[in-house]
Design a protein around this motif. Structure first.
Motif, PDB file in Angstrom:
ATOM      1  N   GLU A  16       0.833  -1.204   0.000  1.00 59.31           N
ATOM      2  CA  GLU A  16       0.000   0.000   0.000  1.00 59.31           C
ATOM      3  C   GLU A  16       0.867   1.254   0.000  1.00 59.31           C
ATOM      4  O   GLU A  16       0.592   2.231  -0.709  1.00 59.31           O
ATOM      5  CB  GLU A  16      -0.922  -0.004   1.216  1.00 59.31           C
ATOM      6  CG  GLU A  16      -1.848   1.201   1.315  1.00 59.31           C
ATOM      7  CD  GLU A  16      -2.899   1.250   0.209  1.00 59.31           C
ATOM      8  OE1 GLU A  16      -3.507   2.319   0.028  1.00 59.31           O
ATOM      9  OE2 GLU A  16      -3.106   0.218  -0.468  1.00 59.31           O
ATOM     10  N   LEU A  17       1.932   1.231   0.787  1.00 60.93           N
ATOM     11  CA  LEU A  17       2.837   2.377   0.845  1.00 60.93           C
ATOM     12  C   LEU A  17       3.497   2.612  -0.512  1.00 60.93           C
ATOM     13  O   LEU A  17       3.587   3.750  -0.987  1.00 60.93           O
ATOM     14  CB  LEU A  17       3.893   2.146   1.924  1.00 60.93           C
ATOM     15  CG  LEU A  17       4.940   3.251   2.132  1.00 60.93           C
ATOM     16  CD1 LEU A  17       4.277   4.575   2.477  1.00 60.93           C
ATOM     17  CD2 LEU A  17       5.924   2.844   3.224  1.00 60.93           C
ATOM     18  N   LEU A  18       3.931   1.542  -1.150  1.00 60.74           N
ATOM     19  CA  LEU A  18       4.548   1.669  -2.473  1.00 60.74           C
ATOM     20  C   LEU A  18       3.550   2.198  -3.500  1.00 60.74           C
ATOM     21  O   LEU A  18       3.908   3.018  -4.355  1.00 60.74           O
ATOM     22  CB  LEU A  18       5.109   0.315  -2.925  1.00 60.74           C
ATOM     23  CG  LEU A  18       6.379  -0.145  -2.201  1.00 60.74           C
ATOM     24  CD1 LEU A  18       6.693  -1.592  -2.562  1.00 60.74           C
ATOM     25  CD2 LEU A  18       7.559   0.752  -2.546  1.00 60.74           C
ATOM     26  N   TYR A  19       2.312   1.740  -3.420  1.00 58.52           N
ATOM     27  CA  TYR A  19       1.285   2.224  -4.341  1.00 58.52           C
ATOM     28  C   TYR A  19       1.118   3.743  -4.214  1.00 58.52           C
ATOM     29  O   TYR A  19       1.090   4.477  -5.209  1.00 58.52           O
ATOM     30  CB  TYR A  19      -0.046   1.528  -4.077  1.00 58.52           C
ATOM     31  CG  TYR A  19      -1.201   2.178  -4.790  1.00 58.52           C
ATOM     32  CD1 TYR A  19      -1.427   1.961  -6.153  1.00 58.52           C
ATOM     33  CD2 TYR A  19      -2.050   3.041  -4.117  1.00 58.52           C
ATOM     34  CE1 TYR A  19      -2.468   2.592  -6.812  1.00 58.52           C
ATOM     35  CE2 TYR A  19      -3.096   3.671  -4.766  1.00 58.52           C
ATOM     36  CZ  TYR A  19      -3.308   3.443  -6.118  1.00 58.52           C
ATOM     37  OH  TYR A  19      -4.330   4.068  -6.768  1.00 58.52           O
ATOM     38  N   LEU A  20       1.027   4.216  -2.970  1.00 57.48           N
ATOM     39  CA  LEU A  20       0.841   5.652  -2.750  1.00 57.48           C
ATOM     40  C   LEU A  20       2.067   6.450  -3.188  1.00 57.48           C
ATOM     41  O   LEU A  20       1.942   7.521  -3.795  1.00 57.48           O
ATOM     42  CB  LEU A  20       0.546   5.910  -1.271  1.00 57.48           C
ATOM     43  CG  LEU A  20      -0.786   5.369  -0.744  1.00 57.48           C
ATOM     44  CD1 LEU A  20      -0.864   5.527   0.770  1.00 57.48           C
ATOM     45  CD2 LEU A  20      -1.955   6.066  -1.415  1.00 57.48           C
ATOM     46  N   LEU A 110       2.183   8.668  10.856  1.00 55.65           N
ATOM     47  CA  LEU A 110       1.516   7.629  11.625  1.00 55.65           C
ATOM     48  C   LEU A 110       0.631   6.753  10.743  1.00 55.65           C
ATOM     49  O   LEU A 110      -0.023   7.235   9.813  1.00 55.65           O
ATOM     50  CB  LEU A 110       0.671   8.259  12.730  1.00 55.65           C
ATOM     51  CG  LEU A 110       1.459   8.932  13.869  1.00 55.65           C
ATOM     52  CD1 LEU A 110       0.502   9.655  14.811  1.00 55.65           C
ATOM     53  CD2 LEU A 110       2.286   7.913  14.631  1.00 55.65           C
ATOM     54  N   LYS A 111       0.640   5.453  11.037  1.00 50.84           N
ATOM     55  CA  LYS A 111      -0.248   4.509  10.364  1.00 50.84           C
ATOM     56  C   LYS A 111      -1.610   4.525  11.044  1.00 50.84           C
ATOM     57  O   LYS A 111      -1.689   4.762  12.252  1.00 50.84           O
ATOM     58  CB  LYS A 111       0.337   3.093  10.421  1.00 50.84           C
ATOM     59  CG  LYS A 111       1.668   2.904   9.728  1.00 50.84           C
ATOM     60  CD  LYS A 111       2.146   1.481   9.920  1.00 50.84           C
ATOM     61  CE  LYS A 111       3.495   1.223   9.282  1.00 50.84           C
ATOM     62  NZ  LYS A 111       3.973  -0.155   9.528  1.00 50.84           N
ATOM     63  N   PRO A 112      -2.685   4.189  10.326  1.00 52.56           N
ATOM     64  CA  PRO A 112      -2.733   3.935   8.896  1.00 52.56           C
ATOM     65  C   PRO A 112      -2.449   5.199   8.088  1.00 52.56           C
ATOM     66  O   PRO A 112      -2.900   6.281   8.462  1.00 52.56           O
ATOM     67  CB  PRO A 112      -4.167   3.446   8.670  1.00 52.56           C
ATOM     68  CG  PRO A 112      -4.939   3.998   9.818  1.00 52.56           C
ATOM     69  CD  PRO A 112      -4.011   4.055  10.974  1.00 52.56           C
ATOM     70  N   ALA A 155      -4.119  20.787  -0.251  1.00 53.63           N
ATOM     71  CA  ALA A 155      -3.828  20.626  -1.669  1.00 53.63           C
ATOM     72  C   ALA A 155      -4.278  19.277  -2.168  1.00 53.63           C
ATOM     73  O   ALA A 155      -4.845  18.475  -1.443  1.00 53.63           O
ATOM     74  CB  ALA A 155      -2.331  20.782  -1.905  1.00 53.63           C
ATOM     75  N   ALA A 156      -3.981  19.017  -3.443  1.00 56.89           N
ATOM     76  CA  ALA A 156      -4.399  17.785  -4.075  1.00 56.89           C
ATOM     77  C   ALA A 156      -3.698  16.589  -3.478  1.00 56.89           C
ATOM     78  O   ALA A 156      -2.608  16.694  -2.945  1.00 56.89           O
ATOM     79  CB  ALA A 156      -4.089  17.862  -5.572  1.00 56.89           C
ATOM     80  N   VAL A 157      -4.348  15.417  -3.574  1.00 51.84           N
ATOM     81  CA  VAL A 157      -3.765  14.164  -3.119  1.00 51.84           C
ATOM     82  C   VAL A 157      -3.809  13.193  -4.284  1.00 51.84           C
ATOM     83  O   VAL A 157      -4.545  13.384  -5.241  1.00 51.84           O
ATOM     84  CB  VAL A 157      -4.542  13.574  -1.919  1.00 51.84           C
ATOM     85  CG1 VAL A 157      -4.482  14.535  -0.757  1.00 51.84           C
ATOM     86  CG2 VAL A 157      -5.987  13.278  -2.281  1.00 51.84           C
ATOM     87  N   PRO A 158      -3.023  12.106  -4.239  1.00 48.51           N
ATOM     88  CA  PRO A 158      -3.064  11.149  -5.326  1.00 48.51           C
ATOM     89  C   PRO A 158      -4.460  10.605  -5.526  1.00 48.51           C
ATOM     90  O   PRO A 158      -5.229  10.426  -4.570  1.00 48.51           O
ATOM     91  CB  PRO A 158      -2.116  10.037  -4.839  1.00 48.51           C
ATOM     92  CG  PRO A 158      -1.215  10.727  -3.867  1.00 48.51           C
ATOM     93  CD  PRO A 158      -2.037  11.760  -3.223  1.00 48.51           C
ATOM     94  N   ALA A 159      -4.813  10.305  -6.764  1.00 48.34           N
ATOM     95  CA  ALA A 159      -6.133   9.769  -7.071  1.00 48.34           C
ATOM     96  C   ALA A 159      -6.326   8.438  -6.389  1.00 48.34           C
ATOM     97  O   ALA A 159      -5.396   7.665  -6.198  1.00 48.34           O
ATOM     98  CB  ALA A 159      -6.288   9.602  -8.591  1.00 48.34           C
ATOM     99  N   ALA A 160      -7.570   8.140  -6.019  1.00 43.90           N
ATOM    100  CA  ALA A 160      -7.855   6.876  -5.366  1.00 43.90           C
ATOM    101  C   ALA A 160      -7.702   5.741  -6.354  1.00 43.90           C
ATOM    102  O   ALA A 160      -7.817   5.904  -7.564  1.00 43.90           O
ATOM    103  CB  ALA A 160      -9.281   6.897  -4.801  1.00 43.90           C
ATOM    104  N   ARG A 161      -7.446   4.544  -5.845  1.00 41.78           N
ATOM    105  CA  ARG A 161      -7.229   3.382  -6.691  1.00 41.78           C
ATOM    106  C   ARG A 161      -8.511   3.022  -7.431  1.00 41.78           C
ATOM    107  O   ARG A 161      -9.615   3.201  -6.944  1.00 41.78           O
ATOM    108  CB  ARG A 161      -6.795   2.207  -5.813  1.00 41.78           C
ATOM    109  CG  ARG A 161      -6.274   1.049  -6.603  1.00 41.78           C
ATOM    110  CD  ARG A 161      -5.766  -0.033  -5.689  1.00 41.78           C
ATOM    111  NE  ARG A 161      -4.765   0.481  -4.778  1.00 41.78           N
ATOM    112  CZ  ARG A 161      -4.062  -0.318  -3.977  1.00 41.78           C
ATOM    113  NH1 ARG A 161      -4.249  -1.606  -3.977  1.00 41.78           N
ATOM    114  NH2 ARG A 161      -3.168   0.212  -3.160  1.00 41.78           N
ATOM    115  N   GLY A 162      -8.352   2.508  -8.642  1.00 44.37           N
ATOM    116  CA  GLY A 162      -9.494   2.020  -9.403  1.00 44.37           C
ATOM    117  C   GLY A 162     -10.375   3.124  -9.926  1.00 44.37           C
ATOM    118  O   GLY A 162     -11.546   2.909 -10.235  1.00 44.37           O
ATOM    119  N   GLY A 163      -9.854   4.345 -10.042  1.00 43.14           N
ATOM    120  CA  GLY A 163     -10.645   5.429 -10.605  1.00 43.14           C
ATOM    121  C   GLY A 163     -11.629   6.039  -9.638  1.00 43.14           C
ATOM    122  O   GLY A 163     -12.454   6.860 -10.016  1.00 43.14           O
TER     123      GLY A 163
END
Length: 285
Positions: A16-20, A110-112, A155-163
């Motif tokens: 999950e961390l690598l994906y983000l 901090l996780k999550p 500000a903007a954040v990475p798009a969520a997975r799967g659109g």
């Protein structure tokens, strides 16, 4: 752009961390290591290859609790190198923040892990790495404030997975509250409920009337400036106190202390006279 190594011995969390990280346009590459031994092998190879080598690592996103060596152990080892990679700790445990910043960590997440919080850590690493002049693959998102830094623009954040639709902007908060983060959950604490503040490295620990405490990444000097109009006064290089919460001022053998609830806090000599005058004016008003 940043070349990143993420280290975590829990595979789902590492993935999950690598994906983000790979979703952030400031990250050129992100590789994973599932234990300290593998991480040290990769980092050593990167250091041997030099700053322009193919194996270079700019930033290590590092879990703390792992089998064998901990993330703190790895950071201590890296501190012995002339040009070590930057360190961002990613952990479920709040209690190691002071040690982390003593080791010159760029950030403490901090996780999550929330996407916008990780994006802020990437921004900090990107700025400290000296690679801000490089062109990202796409326009880099603006800085996203950590939950510990209220008042900054969101500000903007990475798009969520799967659109899926990315999270909405966080609503603006009233100036009488401060955002704190615990275990990946953001809460808003009323400043009126804070009795005193304790400096802890680059962090400050907020102590409330209820006896709870919260760690925020804001220097004590900044809070002193922001909250002066709210009745907070500096009594020591380590403490900022709400004047109205002082129950007792005591002078004993040349040492001045105040009692704030159940806490007894020392007052430095340079602040003693000013504090005594403020308390006298408050009592007469």
């Amino acid at each position: 752009m940043l070349r990143v190594l993420a280290v975590d011995d829990e595979k789902p969390l590492l993935e999950e961390l690598l994906y983000l990280l790979r979703s952030d346009p400031r990250v050129l590459s992100a590789e994973g290591a599932s234990d300290a031994t593998e991480a040290l092998r990769r980092i050593t190879r990167a250091l041997e290859s030099g700053p322009d080598g193919a194996d270079v690592i700019d930033v290590v996103f590092l879990d703390i609790h792992m089998a064998g060596l901990t993330g703190l152990d790895i950071a201590r080892l890296l501190a012995g190198f002339a040009r070590p990679p930057l360190i961002v700790f990613v952990t479920a445990h709040e209690g190691f923040a002071v040690q982390a910043f003593d080791l010159k960590a760029v950030d403490y997440v901090l996780k999550p892990v929330r996407p916008e919080r990780l994006a802020e850590a990437v921004r900090r690493a990107w700025e400290q790495s000296g690679r801000t002049g490089e062109r990202a693959a796409t326009a880099a998102p603006e800085a996203v404030p950590a939950a510990e830094s209220p008042g900054a623009p969101v500000a903007a954040v990475p798009a969520a997975r799967g659109g899926e639709r990315a999270p909405d902007r966080a609503p603006d908060r009233a100036p009488d509250q401060i955002a704190v983060e615990l275990g990946g959950v953001t809460r808003f604490v009323a400043i009126a409920d804070i009795a005193y503040v304790e400096a802890q490295g680059d962090y400050a620990r907020l102590h409330t009337d209820e006896g709870t405490s919260h760690l925020v990444r804001i220097p004590l000097a900044t809070l002193e400036e922001r909250w002066a109009a709210r009745g907070f006064v500096r009594i020591h290089r380590r403490h900022l106190v709400a004047l109205a919460r002082i129950d007792e001022l005591r002078l004993d053998s040349g040492t001045t202390t105040v009692r704030v609830g159940s806490a007894e806090l020392q007052v430095s000599r340079r602040h003693t006279r000013e504090l005594r005058d403020l308390l006298m004016r408050q009592a007469m008003s």
